[in-house]
Design a protein around this motif. Structure first.
Motif, PDB file in Angstrom:
ATOM      1  N   THR A   1       0.818  -1.200   0.000  1.00  0.00           N
ATOM      2  CA  THR A   1       0.000   0.000   0.000  1.00  0.00           C
ATOM      3  C   THR A   1       0.859   1.259   0.000  1.00  0.00           C
ATOM      4  OG1 THR A   1      -0.204  -0.419   2.364  1.00  0.00           O
ATOM      5  CG2 THR A   1      -2.089  -0.939   1.006  1.00  0.00           C
TER       6      THR A   1
ATOM      7  N   VAL B   1      -4.175   1.013  -3.529  1.00  0.00           N
ATOM      8  CA  VAL B   1      -5.301   1.357  -2.671  1.00  0.00           C
ATOM      9  C   VAL B   1      -6.490   1.755  -3.531  1.00  0.00           C
ATOM     10  CG1 VAL B   1      -6.110   2.916  -0.870  1.00  0.00           C
ATOM     11  CG2 VAL B   1      -3.737   2.111  -0.853  1.00  0.00           C
TER      12      VAL B   1
ATOM     13  N   VAL C   1     -14.504  -8.710   1.189  1.00  0.00           N
ATOM     14  CA  VAL C   1     -13.195  -8.934   0.595  1.00  0.00           C
ATOM     15  C   VAL C   1     -12.133  -8.986   1.685  1.00  0.00           C
ATOM     16  CG1 VAL C   1     -11.436  -7.993  -0.911  1.00  0.00           C
ATOM     17  CG2 VAL C   1     -13.823  -7.806  -1.545  1.00  0.00           C
ATOM     18  N   MET C   2     -11.319  -9.987   1.604  1.00  0.00           N
ATOM     19  CA  MET C   2     -10.210 -10.094   2.520  1.00  0.00           C
ATOM     20  C   MET C   2      -8.964  -9.620   1.804  1.00  0.00           C
ATOM     21  SD  MET C   2     -10.755 -13.553   4.483  1.00  0.00           S
ATOM     22  CE  MET C   2      -9.193 -14.269   4.318  1.00  0.00           C
ATOM     23  N   ILE C   3      -8.402  -8.526   2.258  1.00  0.00           N
ATOM     24  CA  ILE C   3      -7.212  -8.029   1.593  1.00  0.00           C
ATOM     25  C   ILE C   3      -5.986  -8.651   2.213  1.00  0.00           C
ATOM     26  CG2 ILE C   3      -5.798  -6.043   1.095  1.00  0.00           C
ATOM     27  CD1 ILE C   3      -8.079  -4.389   0.852  1.00  0.00           C
TER      28      ILE C   3
ATOM     29  N   ASN D   1      -2.044  -8.331   2.122  1.00  0.00           N
ATOM     30  CA  ASN D   1      -0.999  -7.414   1.694  1.00  0.00           C
ATOM     31  C   ASN D   1       0.364  -8.077   1.843  1.00  0.00           C
ATOM     32  OD1 ASN D   1       0.796  -5.365   1.369  1.00  0.00           O
ATOM     33  ND2 ASN D   1      -0.269  -3.937   2.700  1.00  0.00           N
TER      34      ASN D   1
ATOM     35  N   ASP E   1       3.187  -6.769   1.061  1.00  0.00           N
ATOM     36  CA  ASP E   1       4.226  -5.806   1.416  1.00  0.00           C
ATOM     37  C   ASP E   1       5.489  -6.013   0.574  1.00  0.00           C
ATOM     38  OD1 ASP E   1       4.906  -3.601   2.796  1.00  0.00           O
ATOM     39  OD2 ASP E   1       5.612  -4.651   4.579  1.00  0.00           O
TER      40      ASP E   1
ATOM     41  N   GLN F   1       5.929 -13.632   1.725  1.00  0.00           N
ATOM     42  CA  GLN F   1       4.587 -13.279   2.186  1.00  0.00           C
ATOM     43  C   GLN F   1       3.540 -13.571   1.122  1.00  0.00           C
ATOM     44  OE1 GLN F   1       2.986 -11.845   4.848  1.00  0.00           O
ATOM     45  NE2 GLN F   1       4.770 -12.276   6.117  1.00  0.00           N
TER      46      GLN F   1
ATOM     47  N   ILE G   1       0.376 -15.632   2.252  1.00  0.00           N
ATOM     48  CA  ILE G   1      -0.981 -15.106   2.336  1.00  0.00           C
ATOM     49  C   ILE G   1      -1.902 -15.701   1.291  1.00  0.00           C
ATOM     50  CG2 ILE G   1      -0.228 -12.939   3.356  1.00  0.00           C
ATOM     51  CD1 ILE G   1      -0.379 -11.624   0.768  1.00  0.00           C
TER      52      ILE G   1
ATOM     53  N   SER H   1      -1.761 -18.711   0.066  1.00  0.00           N
ATOM     54  CA  SER H   1      -2.197 -20.051   0.482  1.00  0.00           C
ATOM     55  C   SER H   1      -3.121 -19.985   1.682  1.00  0.00           C
ATOM     56  CB  SER H   1      -1.004 -20.972   0.764  1.00  0.00           C
ATOM     57  OG  SER H   1       0.170 -20.267   0.960  1.00  0.00           O
ATOM     58  N   ALA H   2      -2.903 -19.013   2.549  1.00  0.00           N
ATOM     59  CA  ALA H   2      -3.821 -18.858   3.682  1.00  0.00           C
ATOM     60  C   ALA H   2      -5.231 -18.578   3.182  1.00  0.00           C
ATOM     61  CB  ALA H   2      -3.351 -17.727   4.590  1.00  0.00           C
ATOM     62  N   LEU H   3      -5.304 -17.758   2.175  1.00  0.00           N
ATOM     63  CA  LEU H   3      -6.601 -17.437   1.581  1.00  0.00           C
ATOM     64  C   LEU H   3      -7.261 -18.693   1.035  1.00  0.00           C
ATOM     65  CD1 LEU H   3      -7.001 -14.527   1.980  1.00  0.00           C
ATOM     66  CD2 LEU H   3      -5.943 -14.074  -0.212  1.00  0.00           C
TER      67      LEU H   3
ATOM     68  N   MET I   1      -9.677  -3.104   1.972  1.00  0.00           N
ATOM     69  CA  MET I   1     -10.130  -4.425   2.018  1.00  0.00           C
ATOM     70  C   MET I   1     -11.533  -4.546   1.998  1.00  0.00           C
ATOM     71  SD  MET I   1     -11.565  -6.564   3.765  1.00  0.00           S
ATOM     72  CE  MET I   1     -12.663  -6.703   3.495  1.00  0.00           C
ATOM     73  N   ALA I   2     -11.999  -4.947   2.665  1.00  0.00           N
ATOM     74  CA  ALA I   2     -13.155  -5.676   2.737  1.00  0.00           C
ATOM     75  C   ALA I   2     -14.359  -4.944   2.997  1.00  0.00           C
ATOM     76  CB  ALA I   2     -12.971  -6.477   3.928  1.00  0.00           C
TER      77      ALA I   2
ATOM     78  N   ARG J   1      -2.815 -29.593   3.103  1.00  0.00           N
ATOM     79  CA  ARG J   1      -2.878 -28.354   3.876  1.00  0.00           C
ATOM     80  C   ARG J   1      -4.152 -28.395   4.696  1.00  0.00           C
ATOM     81  NH1 ARG J   1      -1.393 -23.524   2.896  1.00  0.00           N
ATOM     82  NH2 ARG J   1       0.763 -24.061   3.258  1.00  0.00           N
TER      83      ARG J   1
ATOM     84  N   ARG K   1      -8.618 -24.349   7.149  1.00  0.00           N
ATOM     85  CA  ARG K   1      -8.715 -23.338   8.201  1.00  0.00           C
ATOM     86  C   ARG K   1     -10.113 -23.255   8.782  1.00  0.00           C
ATOM     87  NH1 ARG K   1      -4.548 -19.150   9.367  1.00  0.00           N
ATOM     88  NH2 ARG K   1      -2.926 -19.519   7.826  1.00  0.00           N
TER      89      ARG K   1
ATOM     90  N   GLU L   1      -0.725  -4.779  10.693  1.00  0.00           N
ATOM     91  CA  GLU L   1      -0.578  -6.019   9.927  1.00  0.00           C
ATOM     92  C   GLU L   1       0.745  -6.701  10.243  1.00  0.00           C
ATOM     93  OE1 GLU L   1      -0.963  -5.587   5.699  1.00  0.00           O
ATOM     94  OE2 GLU L   1      -2.719  -4.322   5.967  1.00  0.00           O
TER      95      GLU L   1
ATOM     96  N   LEU M   1      -2.837 -13.404  10.309  1.00  0.00           N
ATOM     97  CA  LEU M   1      -3.133 -12.518   9.196  1.00  0.00           C
ATOM     98  C   LEU M   1      -4.234 -11.557   9.630  1.00  0.00           C
ATOM     99  CD1 LEU M   1      -3.106 -14.926   6.144  1.00  0.00           C
ATOM    100  CD2 LEU M   1      -1.555 -13.027   6.610  1.00  0.00           C
TER     101      LEU M   1
END
Lengths: 356, 356
Positions: free
Chosen positions: A97, A103, A120-122, A124, A126, A131, A135, A137-139, B1-2, B74, B77, B110, B119
């Motif tokens: 950002t 943004v 929406v899950m942002i 970032n 960075d 990262q 992030i 894969s977390a999503l 985001m969201a 994996r 979650r 963050e 996250l």
DNA sequence: CTGTTAGCGCATTCAG
DNA sequence: CTGAATGCGCTAACAG
């Protein structure tokens, strides 16, 4: 986290609850609670909640609704996600950002998703490749049905992960090597050329290009557009008129410092992003170089700050709203997916190029 | 985001088709698949995954690890969230991203969360009260263990909802009436006074104040600090020197337009936020008013763009990194929660006040 | 039209 | 040290 259950030594509670649950907070009501209170089964509650798949009589429905209201019941999203295999959230992967461009890009995507009832899950990254993978894969693990990716490096492992899962992916602004999925973007090269041709129209013949090190992406295309315009006008000069900087305005300002002092013959600069243009204008201000009379500047992106910079920045405005809408459409609706969706930009001529 | 859609607030949900199910994709592997492949039970897989709560022999562990690797397993979650009652995500409620201040604020939060393995889900209410409620409850329903709130209007219903759930809440920058929970902020009033005293030190005697309509929040406190400084210096004048604008630079620029033409005797302005200062400087630029020689400007926030504006903006820099760290500490660690955490600011004197 | 019930994938308790 | 079994809260078959 885990709040402490201080009253751990339960003397003889009839219902031994888990110790980590705060005893004062009542458990959140569930469908079962609602069903019991409404005198029906959980299935009916579910039917009311989801308005289907089976019909429910008006009287039962209102009893259920009343129970929901009285208990202040709210369905658990995670249970729903587990059961339905898809979360209500859409993922949005952003490189960072620091550059307001991203943004600006995120807002209409959020709004378009919101219009369709999705949050929406942002995520970032960075500008950190590790990262990015983490992030994204977390999503995916979270069960999001779709991800919009607005900035990402080429990463074979990530590409494979995406391929193996069943998320829909839409790339915005840029699709790096190795990935597949539709792309929503603009014709960077053509519009960059347009910008430079405008500067030529103002009578400039030595026009520099301020870019960062991203030759494969949009910035690279914009640099190519700059070359195109110069060649077409018979003004071609070598790459010594390319100024390299980092992505943010601070490093653009620093990069411009050395350069501005030696380039007496250059009278105009095409900046590949507005952010870079801001850095350039900052340095010009510090050095007392007047814009546009001593140096004309043209940007690219059309971030809103370009309308209030000093001086106001002429730039190519990307159709952010259309982009957001198109991304959402690709994510949510069944649509033919031609690989690339190219949207139209709009040039805005302000003070920095000499138009005002 | 969201951003939350209207559907986020509604209890029921739209039964949309799910265009994203791809039947050709194989099901994601689960613990059961891993267990089978490793020749153990699912419990052991879980022990390996979570490093407890029961020990696992080295040989079994490596077999499990191998199976995980081979299957590219994996964990889901959402299943984990359902089971453990807490998601891995932290919520961050932001009023909007028009003002870069909030963007600046979100980054360190963050990062601090990421350092703790979490996250952040950013929920952007886009300055809409209805959205605020919608997204905050969506976050709670999602099972986040904690929420950082960086901007929110007073809303009894939301306060009740938060109270009823067991999320930890930390307020950043401002805690509106009616809510409880720790606040991480700065001493707006004192630092605003400092800024104005600095302008007085430059010899200014008629100093205006540019603010927006938020008299109970930080901006109100900053306006009070402006009054304090004037009173203490015997320069008190009425509220006719307060310029009211919206929150963003565009409206600040518009508000400044009328005002700048009549301000003849005013030689300095304290802007309650950097964003407003940018709007003011923009308008001054358009009108050909030189900063700082004809009009000195001092901001408040310390966004990074203040370092590269034209001219560079003198401002009170908030300790963003410390704020982020403190917020995360309050969210994740067991800590005494004195109501208010006040962090120290740092004034930066640049060109806009006349220091350079 | 409504009730019963079997899982979704995971963590954990209770037996072995 | 390990395995079988039990839900977390919800949806949607499958019976009535």
């Amino acid at each position: 986290m885990a709040a402490a259950g201080c009253a751990a030594s339960s003397i003889g509670s009839d219902r031994a609850e888990e110790p980590w649950v705060r005893p004062d907070k009542p458990r959140r009501p569930t469908v079962a609670d609602v069903a019991q209170r409404a005198g029906t089964s959980t299935a009916v509650v579910s039917y009311v909640l989801n308005d289907g798949p089976r019909p429910v009589s008006e009287s039962t429905r209102s009893r259920v609704l009343a129970a929901i209201d009285e208990l202040a019941y709210r369905p658990s999203r995670s249970a729903r996600t587990l059961r339905s295999r898809h979360s209500q959230f859409i993922g949005l992967v952003m490189p960072g950002t620091i550059d307001p461009y991203y943004v600006e890009l995120s807002l209409p995507i959020e709004q378009a998703a919101a219009r369709r009832g999705h949050l929406v899950m942002i995520a970032n990254s960075d500008f950190d490749p590790a990262q990015e993978v983490a992030i994204t894969s977390a999503l995916i693990d979270e069960g999001v049905p779709g991800i919009a990716i607005a900035g990402l490096g080429a990463s074979p492992s990530l590409a494979r992960l995406i391929e193996a899962s069943d998320v829909r992916v839409v790339f915005v602004h840029h699709r790096p090597e190795g990935y597949t999925g539709p792309l929503v973007a603009v014709d960077d090269r053509r519009w960059a050329r347009h910008a430079v041709e405008h500067l030529i129209g103002h009578g400039h013949t030595r026009i520099a290009c301020l870019g960062h090190h991203d030759d494969d992406g949009p910035v690279g295309a914009r640099v190519s557009g700059w070359r195109d315009a110069l060649s077409a006008a018979g003004l071609a000069h070598g790459d010594e008129l390319i100024i390299r900087s980092g992505v943010d305005r601070l490093s653009a300002s620093a990069a411009a410092e050395h350069w501005l002092k030696e380039r007496a013959d250059v009278t105009a600069v095409f900046a590949a992003t507005d952010e870079l243009a801001f850095g350039l204008m900052h340095r010009a201000g510090v050095l007392g170089i007047a814009i546009p009379s001593e140096l004309a500047v043209f940007g690219f992106d059309g971030v809103s700050a370009a309308a209030t910079s000093v001086p106001e920045l002429s730039t190519i405005v990307e159709p952010f709203a259309d982009i957001g809408e198109r991304v959402a459409a690709l994510l949510f609706e069944e649509r033919d997916d031609p690989k690339d969706h190219q949207l139209e930009c709009r040039p805005v001529y302000r003070a920095s190029c000499g138009c005002r």
